[in-house]
Motif scaffolding. Structure first.
Motif, PDB file in Angstrom:
ATOM      1  N   TYR A   7      -8.930  -9.061   5.185  1.00  0.00           N
ATOM      2  CA  TYR A   7      -7.546  -8.777   5.578  1.00  0.00           C
ATOM      3  C   TYR A   7      -7.390  -8.527   7.078  1.00  0.00           C
ATOM      4  N   ALA A   8      -8.451  -8.096   7.750  1.00  0.00           N
ATOM      5  CA  ALA A   8      -8.381  -7.990   9.209  1.00  0.00           C
ATOM      6  C   ALA A   8      -8.171  -9.371   9.813  1.00  0.00           C
ATOM      7  N   ALA A   9      -8.858 -10.378   9.248  1.00  0.00           N
ATOM      8  CA  ALA A   9      -8.681 -11.746   9.727  1.00  0.00           C
ATOM      9  C   ALA A   9      -7.315 -12.294   9.329  1.00  0.00           C
ATOM     10  N   GLU A  10      -6.898 -12.016   8.097  1.00  0.00           N
ATOM     11  CA  GLU A  10      -5.622 -12.557   7.611  1.00  0.00           C
ATOM     12  C   GLU A  10      -4.437 -12.023   8.406  1.00  0.00           C
ATOM     13  N   TYR A  11      -4.466 -10.715   8.760  1.00  0.00           N
ATOM     14  CA  TYR A  11      -3.339 -10.106   9.470  1.00  0.00           C
ATOM     15  C   TYR A  11      -3.592  -9.991  10.981  1.00  0.00           C
ATOM     16  N   ASP A  12      -4.713 -10.579  11.441  1.00  0.00           N
ATOM     17  CA  ASP A  12      -5.049 -10.591  12.859  1.00  0.00           C
ATOM     18  C   ASP A  12      -5.059  -9.170  13.434  1.00  0.00           C
ATOM     19  N   LYS A  13      -5.766  -8.275  12.743  1.00  0.00           N
ATOM     20  CA  LYS A  13      -5.875  -6.879  13.186  1.00  0.00           C
ATOM     21  C   LYS A  13      -7.307  -6.626  13.652  1.00  0.00           C
ATOM     22  N   PRO A  14      -7.505  -5.949  14.784  1.00  0.00           N
ATOM     23  CA  PRO A  14      -8.852  -5.696  15.313  1.00  0.00           C
ATOM     24  C   PRO A  14      -9.540  -4.508  14.647  1.00  0.00           C
ATOM     25  N   VAL A  15      -9.546  -4.480  13.339  1.00  0.00           N
ATOM     26  CA  VAL A  15     -10.164  -3.370  12.599  1.00  0.00           C
ATOM     27  C   VAL A  15     -11.643  -3.688  12.391  1.00  0.00           C
ATOM     28  N   MET A  16     -12.517  -2.724  12.769  1.00  0.00           N
ATOM     29  CA  MET A  16     -13.949  -2.984  12.791  1.00  0.00           C
ATOM     30  C   MET A  16     -14.718  -2.343  11.640  1.00  0.00           C
ATOM     31  N   GLY A  17     -14.161  -1.271  11.036  1.00  0.00           N
ATOM     32  CA  GLY A  17     -14.928  -0.601   9.985  1.00  0.00           C
ATOM     33  C   GLY A  17     -14.238   0.652   9.489  1.00  0.00           C
ATOM     34  N   PHE A  18     -15.009   1.508   8.797  1.00  0.00           N
ATOM     35  CA  PHE A  18     -14.499   2.738   8.205  1.00  0.00           C
ATOM     36  C   PHE A  18     -15.218   3.945   8.793  1.00  0.00           C
ATOM     37  N   SER A  19     -14.514   5.060   8.883  1.00  0.00           N
ATOM     38  CA  SER A  19     -15.167   6.314   9.245  1.00  0.00           C
ATOM     39  C   SER A  19     -15.951   6.824   8.043  1.00  0.00           C
ATOM     40  N   PRO A  20     -16.982   7.674   8.266  1.00  0.00           N
ATOM     41  CA  PRO A  20     -17.743   8.232   7.133  1.00  0.00           C
ATOM     42  C   PRO A  20     -16.856   8.976   6.129  1.00  0.00           C
ATOM     43  N   ASP A  21     -15.842   9.693   6.621  1.00  0.00           N
ATOM     44  CA  ASP A  21     -14.948  10.424   5.717  1.00  0.00           C
ATOM     45  C   ASP A  21     -14.127   9.467   4.850  1.00  0.00           C
ATOM     46  N   ALA A  22     -13.715   8.350   5.441  1.00  0.00           N
ATOM     47  CA  ALA A  22     -12.942   7.367   4.673  1.00  0.00           C
ATOM     48  C   ALA A  22     -13.795   6.761   3.567  1.00  0.00           C
ATOM     49  N   ILE A  23     -15.048   6.428   3.882  1.00  0.00           N
ATOM     50  CA  ILE A  23     -15.955   5.879   2.871  1.00  0.00           C
ATOM     51  C   ILE A  23     -16.181   6.890   1.756  1.00  0.00           C
ATOM     52  N   GLN A  24     -16.327   8.178   2.125  1.00  0.00           N
ATOM     53  CA  GLN A  24     -16.551   9.209   1.103  1.00  0.00           C
ATOM     54  C   GLN A  24     -15.366   9.302   0.153  1.00  0.00           C
ATOM     55  N   VAL A  25     -14.160   9.214   0.697  1.00  0.00           N
ATOM     56  CA  VAL A  25     -12.959   9.244  -0.141  1.00  0.00           C
ATOM     57  C   VAL A  25     -12.948   8.069  -1.116  1.00  0.00           C
ATOM     58  N   LEU A  26     -13.291   6.901  -0.614  1.00  0.00           N
ATOM     59  CA  LEU A  26     -13.293   5.705  -1.465  1.00  0.00           C
ATOM     60  C   LEU A  26     -14.345   5.794  -2.567  1.00  0.00           C
ATOM     61  N   VAL A  27     -15.518   6.299  -2.217  1.00  0.00           N
ATOM     62  CA  VAL A  27     -16.609   6.372  -3.194  1.00  0.00           C
ATOM     63  C   VAL A  27     -16.314   7.410  -4.270  1.00  0.00           C
ATOM     64  N   GLN A  28     -15.658   8.511  -3.922  1.00  0.00           N
ATOM     65  CA  GLN A  28     -15.420   9.582  -4.885  1.00  0.00           C
ATOM     66  C   GLN A  28     -14.263   9.299  -5.841  1.00  0.00           C
ATOM     67  N   PHE A  29     -13.386   8.366  -5.472  1.00  0.00           N
ATOM     68  CA  PHE A  29     -12.239   8.064  -6.340  1.00  0.00           C
ATOM     69  C   PHE A  29     -12.707   7.277  -7.561  1.00  0.00           C
ATOM     70  N   ASP A  30     -12.054   7.476  -8.707  1.00  0.00           N
ATOM     71  CA  ASP A  30     -12.493   6.854  -9.961  1.00  0.00           C
ATOM     72  C   ASP A  30     -11.977   5.425 -10.166  1.00  0.00           C
ATOM     73  N   TRP A  31     -11.004   4.981  -9.414  1.00  0.00           N
ATOM     74  CA  TRP A  31     -10.490   3.615  -9.445  1.00  0.00           C
ATOM     75  C   TRP A  31     -10.165   3.118 -10.862  1.00  0.00           C
ATOM     76  N   PRO A  32      -9.114   3.687 -11.458  1.00  0.00           N
ATOM     77  CA  PRO A  32      -8.716   3.201 -12.792  1.00  0.00           C
ATOM     78  C   PRO A  32      -8.320   1.732 -12.801  1.00  0.00           C
ATOM     79  N   GLY A  33      -7.879   1.206 -11.636  1.00  0.00           N
ATOM     80  CA  GLY A  33      -7.548  -0.216 -11.533  1.00  0.00           C
ATOM     81  C   GLY A  33      -8.706  -1.060 -11.039  1.00  0.00           C
ATOM     82  N   ASN A  34      -9.867  -0.422 -10.844  1.00  0.00           N
ATOM     83  CA  ASN A  34     -11.112  -1.099 -10.504  1.00  0.00           C
ATOM     84  C   ASN A  34     -11.045  -1.866  -9.186  1.00  0.00           C
ATOM     85  N   VAL A  35     -11.737  -3.011  -9.107  1.00  0.00           N
ATOM     86  CA  VAL A  35     -11.881  -3.730  -7.837  1.00  0.00           C
ATOM     87  C   VAL A  35     -10.529  -4.181  -7.295  1.00  0.00           C
TER      88      VAL A  35
END
Length: 408
Positions: A344-372
């Protein structure tokens, strides 16, 4: 059609399978290729392999049909491994009275290209032969490119539970039988179905996805099987169905549990006979299509409740693929997040390079009922709204959930 020769090896000459198959081959005027029938006696695996090896070398077939009996089922894995190491470029199709999915998968993993079980029908067997014989060497390069682009590279994950299932896909793809993919909504069932198609000999033909739950009940038979002019009030012209549209390729029936019982009966007949009748027509149509079905419920329970036909379930579930939910493969969340960020960085032409450690932790801890699928939408939204090069915890807006780390 490519010229070729077929070798029919019967390791169970006292049975009827080899003879029945031989009769189909010899009675088929459209199959204009040399056929050699050989019966071989059961014995020690090494001696049996040597005997068969000599027959193959002498005849130089383009395709081999192995008739196997349950008495040598355990020997068959050693036999196949021995022969495949020597004749890896020759398609080998197993012919058996019956076989459990576990046994089937082991034999396919040992090098079998496909398998067939009785009752034998020329409309089912001959298209497989034609497809294999018509493969040209020039197609190999195109096939490899499509495999790399559309095959397993689209399936991302490293968790053992996930890899255990995904590793089955190349073997499933080679085998031209029905497959049932089970998993919660958003686990990637269609991605896996596409990988099966594009890794199979049918890859140059259509992949036709159908969401059975999105089609009104009164229209689903018409959508699948088509109709003739005058079949009903508004049928001013004939229309072919999705099954015909998928000719030679793969029909992916998602949410198969939503199929009404009457349509289940028609689908079962199609799977058994490879033929169907459009609405309002007296003509029987035949089509060569592989069916991959998917469900997000436990289909066994729907069978017990009478909402799904048991015989159709067995016919669809010849080889099962069960995809785990994302909460059971949390180690894959960072990999998937990076994949969607790049997309999506390529699709929307945004210079986004990655995630902060806190952001990754939030993503990993969530249960994702809607999955991928749900994870993908969250990453896409974060990239659209951020003005930073790094996605931070504050950029991650999770859906409302009792198990969520944060909420909208």
């Amino acid at each position: 059609m490519k010229q070729g020769k077929i070798l029919l090896l019967d390791t169970d000459p006292s049975g009827n399978l080899g003879k029945a198959l031989r009769e189909i081959f010899e009675a088929s005027s459209g199959l204009n290729v040399p056929l050699l029938y050989k019966s071989v006696k059961n014995g020690e695996p090494n001696l049996l392999a040597e005997n068969i090896s000599k027959i193959i070398s002498d005849f130089s077939p383009n395709m081999i049909f192995f008739v196997l009996s349950h008495s040598i089922l355990r020997q068959s894995t050693l036999l196949l491994q021995s022969l495949r190491s020597e004749f890896a470029d020759i398609p080998a199709i197993l012919v058996m009275e019956d076989c459990q999915p576990g046994e089937m998968f082991v034999l396919l993993k040992c090098g079998a290209t496909d398998f067939i079980t009785p009752p034998f029908k020329s409309v089912d067997i001959l298209p497989r032969i034609w497809r294999l014989l018509e493969e040209k060497s020039a197609q190999a390069v195109i096939t490899q490119r499509l495999k790399e682009k559309l095959g397993l590279k689209q399936i991302i994950g490293k968790s053992p539970l996930f890899l255990k299932e995904v590793k089955k896909i190349p073997t499933m793809a080679r085998c031209d039988v029905n497959i049932l993919i089970s998993g919660e909504t958003g686990t990637g069932k269609e991605v896996c179905a596409r990988a099966i198609h594009y890794l199979s000999p049918r890859m140059s033909k259509p992949f036709m996805p159908v969401n059975c739950g999105a089609i009104p009940v009164e229209l689903i038979e018409n959508e699948l099987f088509g109709h003739k002019s005058g079949a009903f009030t508004s049928a001013n012209s004939s229309q072919q169905g999705l099954i015909q549209d998928a000719e030679g390729g793969t029909l992916f029936l998602d949410e198969i549990d939503c199929l009404p019982l009457l349509a289940q009966v028609k689908l079962l007949r199609f799977l058994q006979e490879k033929e169907y009748r459009p609405l309002g027509s007296t003509k029987i149509c035949q089509v060569d299509v592989r069916v991959v079905a998917a469900t997000n419920i436990r289909l066994e329970e729907a069978v017990k409740a009478g909402r799904f036909r048991q015989d159709l379930y067995y016919r669809l579930n010849i080889i099962p693929l069960v995809l785990p939910p994302l909460r059971e493969r949390r180690d894959d969340v960072p990999l998937l997040a990076d994949h969607f960020l790049s997309k999506y960085a390529a699709e929307y032409d945004k210079p986004v390079m990655g995630f902060s450690p806190d952001a990754i932790q939030v993503l990993v801890q969530f249960d994702w009922p809607g999955n991928v699928r749900e994870l993908e939408h969250v990453i896409e939204r974060a990239i659209v709204l951020t003005d930073q090069e790094i996605i931070r915890e504050a950029d991650i807006v999770l859906p409302c959930s009792e198990t969520g780390v944060s909420q909208e």
